[in-house]
Design a protein around this motif. Structure first.
Motif, PDB file in Angstrom:
ATOM      1  N   HIS A 193       0.855  -1.194   0.000  1.00 40.54           N
ATOM      2  CA  HIS A 193       0.000   0.000   0.000  1.00 40.54           C
ATOM      3  C   HIS A 193       0.885   1.237   0.000  1.00 40.54           C
ATOM      4  O   HIS A 193       2.007   1.199   0.516  1.00 40.54           O
ATOM      5  N   GLY A 194       0.351   2.349  -0.515  1.00 42.89           N
ATOM      6  CA  GLY A 194       1.043   3.627  -0.411  1.00 42.89           C
ATOM      7  C   GLY A 194       2.116   3.802  -1.466  1.00 42.89           C
ATOM      8  O   GLY A 194       2.027   3.275  -2.581  1.00 42.89           O
ATOM      9  N   SER A 195       3.159   4.554  -1.097  1.00 40.25           N
ATOM     10  CA  SER A 195       4.218   4.840  -2.066  1.00 40.25           C
ATOM     11  C   SER A 195       5.564   4.969  -1.369  1.00 40.25           C
ATOM     12  O   SER A 195       5.655   5.318  -0.190  1.00 40.25           O
ATOM     13  N   VAL A 196       6.593   4.691  -2.155  1.00 40.97           N
ATOM     14  CA  VAL A 196       7.973   4.726  -1.686  1.00 40.97           C
ATOM     15  C   VAL A 196       8.778   5.602  -2.631  1.00 40.97           C
ATOM     16  O   VAL A 196       8.587   5.556  -3.853  1.00 40.97           O
ATOM     17  N   GLN A 197       9.667   6.404  -2.066  1.00 43.71           N
ATOM     18  CA  GLN A 197      10.576   7.207  -2.884  1.00 43.71           C
ATOM     19  C   GLN A 197      11.996   6.688  -2.664  1.00 43.71           C
ATOM     20  O   GLN A 197      12.433   6.507  -1.534  1.00 43.71           O
ATOM     21  N   ALA A 198      12.679   6.466  -3.769  1.00 43.80           N
ATOM     22  CA  ALA A 198      14.062   5.991  -3.700  1.00 43.80           C
ATOM     23  C   ALA A 198      14.834   6.576  -4.872  1.00 43.80           C
ATOM     24  O   ALA A 198      14.390   6.499  -6.019  1.00 43.80           O
ATOM     25  N   GLU A 199      15.937   7.221  -4.563  1.00 40.39           N
ATOM     26  CA  GLU A 199      16.829   7.794  -5.582  1.00 40.39           C
ATOM     27  C   GLU A 199      16.095   8.738  -6.533  1.00 40.39           C
ATOM     28  O   GLU A 199      16.285   8.721  -7.743  1.00 40.39           O
ATOM     29  N   GLY A 200      15.211   9.560  -5.953  1.00 40.58           N
ATOM     30  CA  GLY A 200      14.514  10.568  -6.735  1.00 40.58           C
ATOM     31  C   GLY A 200      13.330  10.055  -7.528  1.00 40.58           C
ATOM     32  O   GLY A 200      12.683  10.821  -8.251  1.00 40.58           O
ATOM     33  N   GLN A 201      13.005   8.768  -7.408  1.00 41.59           N
ATOM     34  CA  GLN A 201      11.864   8.203  -8.113  1.00 41.59           C
ATOM     35  C   GLN A 201      10.798   7.771  -7.127  1.00 41.59           C
ATOM     36  O   GLN A 201      11.090   7.415  -5.983  1.00 41.59           O
ATOM     37  N   GLU A 202       9.539   7.784  -7.585  1.00 39.98           N
ATOM     38  CA  GLU A 202       8.431   7.339  -6.734  1.00 39.98           C
ATOM     39  C   GLU A 202       7.876   6.031  -7.280  1.00 39.98           C
ATOM     40  O   GLU A 202       7.679   5.864  -8.478  1.00 39.98           O
ATOM     41  N   PHE A 203       7.624   5.095  -6.366  1.00 41.77           N
ATOM     42  CA  PHE A 203       7.114   3.794  -6.735  1.00 41.77           C
ATOM     43  C   PHE A 203       5.850   3.505  -5.937  1.00 41.77           C
ATOM     44  O   PHE A 203       5.717   3.939  -4.799  1.00 41.77           O
ATOM     45  N   GLY A 204       4.913   2.769  -6.546  1.00 41.71           N
ATOM     46  CA  GLY A 204       3.622   2.521  -5.918  1.00 41.71           C
ATOM     47  C   GLY A 204       3.329   1.063  -5.694  1.00 41.71           C
ATOM     48  O   GLY A 204       4.201   0.199  -5.836  1.00 41.71           O
ATOM     49  N   PRO A 205       2.067   0.752  -5.335  1.00 36.42           N
ATOM     50  CA  PRO A 205       1.683  -0.622  -5.010  1.00 36.42           C
ATOM     51  C   PRO A 205       1.926  -1.598  -6.158  1.00 36.42           C
ATOM     52  O   PRO A 205       1.969  -1.222  -7.325  1.00 36.42           O
ATOM     53  N   LYS A 206       2.098  -2.854  -5.783  1.00 35.23           N
ATOM     54  CA  LYS A 206       2.267  -3.970  -6.713  1.00 35.23           C
ATOM     55  C   LYS A 206       3.570  -3.894  -7.494  1.00 35.23           C
ATOM     56  O   LYS A 206       3.660  -4.362  -8.619  1.00 35.23           O
ATOM     57  N   GLN A 207       4.592  -3.310  -6.878  1.00 36.43           N
ATOM     58  CA  GLN A 207       5.914  -3.283  -7.480  1.00 36.43           C
ATOM     59  C   GLN A 207       6.937  -3.857  -6.496  1.00 36.43           C
ATOM     60  O   GLN A 207       6.814  -3.683  -5.290  1.00 36.43           O
ATOM     61  N   ILE A 208       7.938  -4.556  -7.056  1.00 35.32           N
ATOM     62  CA  ILE A 208       9.084  -5.007  -6.270  1.00 35.32           C
ATOM     63  C   ILE A 208      10.313  -4.269  -6.761  1.00 35.32           C
ATOM     64  O   ILE A 208      10.567  -4.217  -7.966  1.00 35.32           O
ATOM     65  N   LEU A 209      11.068  -3.693  -5.840  1.00 35.64           N
ATOM     66  CA  LEU A 209      12.357  -3.092  -6.158  1.00 35.64           C
ATOM     67  C   LEU A 209      13.435  -4.050  -5.668  1.00 35.64           C
ATOM     68  O   LEU A 209      13.429  -4.442  -4.504  1.00 35.64           O
ATOM     69  N   VAL A 210      14.341  -4.437  -6.539  1.00 35.48           N
ATOM     70  CA  VAL A 210      15.426  -5.328  -6.174  1.00 35.48           C
ATOM     71  C   VAL A 210      16.715  -4.530  -6.109  1.00 35.48           C
ATOM     72  O   VAL A 210      17.085  -3.846  -7.072  1.00 35.48           O
ATOM     73  N   ALA A 211      17.391  -4.586  -4.969  1.00 34.96           N
ATOM     74  CA  ALA A 211      18.609  -3.798  -4.755  1.00 34.96           C
ATOM     75  C   ALA A 211      19.824  -4.488  -5.360  1.00 34.96           C
ATOM     76  O   ALA A 211      19.932  -5.715  -5.334  1.00 34.96           O
ATOM     77  N   LYS A 212      20.734  -3.685  -5.885  1.00 36.31           N
ATOM     78  CA  LYS A 212      22.027  -4.224  -6.315  1.00 36.31           C
ATOM     79  C   LYS A 212      22.871  -4.601  -5.108  1.00 36.31           C
ATOM     80  O   LYS A 212      23.577  -5.601  -5.105  1.00 36.31           O
ATOM     81  N   ASP A 213      22.803  -3.787  -4.074  1.00 34.68           N
ATOM     82  CA  ASP A 213      23.579  -4.014  -2.857  1.00 34.68           C
ATOM     83  C   ASP A 213      22.670  -3.783  -1.658  1.00 34.68           C
ATOM     84  O   ASP A 213      22.258  -2.648  -1.387  1.00 34.68           O
ATOM     85  N   ALA A 214      22.325  -4.857  -0.939  1.00 31.69           N
ATOM     86  CA  ALA A 214      21.402  -4.751   0.180  1.00 31.69           C
ATOM     87  C   ALA A 214      21.894  -3.778   1.244  1.00 31.69           C
ATOM     88  O   ALA A 214      21.105  -3.137   1.940  1.00 31.69           O
ATOM     89  N   LYS A 215      23.212  -3.630   1.355  1.00 29.40           N
ATOM     90  CA  LYS A 215      23.766  -2.766   2.401  1.00 29.40           C
ATOM     91  C   LYS A 215      23.529  -1.288   2.117  1.00 29.40           C
ATOM     92  O   LYS A 215      23.762  -0.442   2.979  1.00 29.40           O
TER      93      LYS A 215
END
Length: 299
Positions: free
Chosen positions: A203-225
């Protein structure tokens, strides 16, 4: 430099009598750590004749994790377990060398409209445990580690992170964390994460690296740290991941293995009705045609 390796959109998948949103596997990303399969169920209203009725079917080489937000599922398996799964509880079934189970709407809900909403997840087993004896554990919501920091609520569904450890008996280093923000919040978990990491927005929204992402999306990190992001008020996300395996995993229908021959043996076993039966449920799902790539699940 961006730390977002890939963004996966939820895709519709038919699992028999209703549609789910498939998140993993994805053609460009088969696994995240040991997580090899994720379906998002609901939150569409379930009403007759659309209640869940997944007849007995087999698994090998994995653990299944069911986590509901709404509704209820009656789980029965060949080990003799019959447990109603309710929101917030964790159903953890380890198939190992082979188990059979069914998932159905409880009888008392079949005459009323209700919502069914949750996640169904497969976690692959390490190679040396693929043929282990099957087992089953049901963990109620109060048993899961839960804490709050700066208005953000955290719940550790499975695995281990920092000083917190879930009672779910996992077999490799992993984590599945529920995060809910009451207000706009900045989340910095990188120093506590390890291996590969994915972030699913419910639910809701996430901002990461200047971009906004919404529901039903998976963001996969290159480096978890380097995992750091902002959550808007009212947002719920699930962070999952862990140490990847050195060997490739193959999927054929409901079977997972590190070698194709094991999948062929399991397929033949099911066709010959040689898997253990589920007490109290004599249904049977015929196995679909063989998947020539053995690289993704066929429903």
């Amino acid at each position: 430099m961006s730390n977002i390796a890939i963004v996966i959109e939820e895709r519709a998948a038919d699992i028999g009598n209703f549609l789910v949103g498939r998140l993993l596997p994805f053609r460009q990303k088969r696994m995240v750590g040991p997580f090899i399969f994720i379906d998002h169920m609901g939150p569409d209203t379930i009403s007759e004749p659309h209640f869940m009725d997944i007849a007995p079917h087999p698994h090998i080489g994995l653990s299944t994790l069911t986590y509901l937000f709404e509704g209820s599922i009656m789980h029965r398996d060949s080990l003799g377990n019959a447990v109603e799964i309710k929101p917030g509880a964790v159903n953890w079934m380890t198939a190992g060398k082979g188990v059979t189970h069914s998932e159905r709407t409880p009888d008392y809900l079949r005459s009323t409209q209700h919502d069914l909403h949750g996640l169904q997840i497969w976690v692959a087993l390490p190679k040396d445990l693929e043929q282990m004896e099957p087992n089953f554990v049901h963990i109620e919501e109060p048993q899961l580690p839960h804490w709050t920091e700066d208005g953000v609520s955290y719940r550790l569904i499975a695995g281990e992170i920092n000083s917190h450890r879930s009672e779910v008996p996992v077999y490799s280093p992993l984590y599945l964390i529920e995060i809910k923000a009451e207000k706009d919040s900045r989340i910095k978990l990188g120093e506590h994460l390890y291996g590969e990491s994915g972030l699913y927005i419910l639910h809701g929204s996430v901002q990461a690296e200047g971009q906004e992402f919404g529901p039903k999306q998976i963001l996969v990190a290159k480096d978890a740290k380097l995992c750091e992001f902002e959550m808007k008020a009212g947002t719920s996300v699930y962070i999952f991941g862990g140490e990847p395996f050195p060997e490739q995993r193959y999927i054929d229908w409901n079977f997972v293995a590190s070698d194709i021959e094991t999948l062929k043996i399991a397929r033949n076993k099911w066709e010959q009705h040689e898997f253990p039966k589920v007490p109290g449920d004599d249904g049977y799902i015929p196995i679909p045609p063989v998947n020539p790539t053995l690289g993704q699940r066929k429903s």
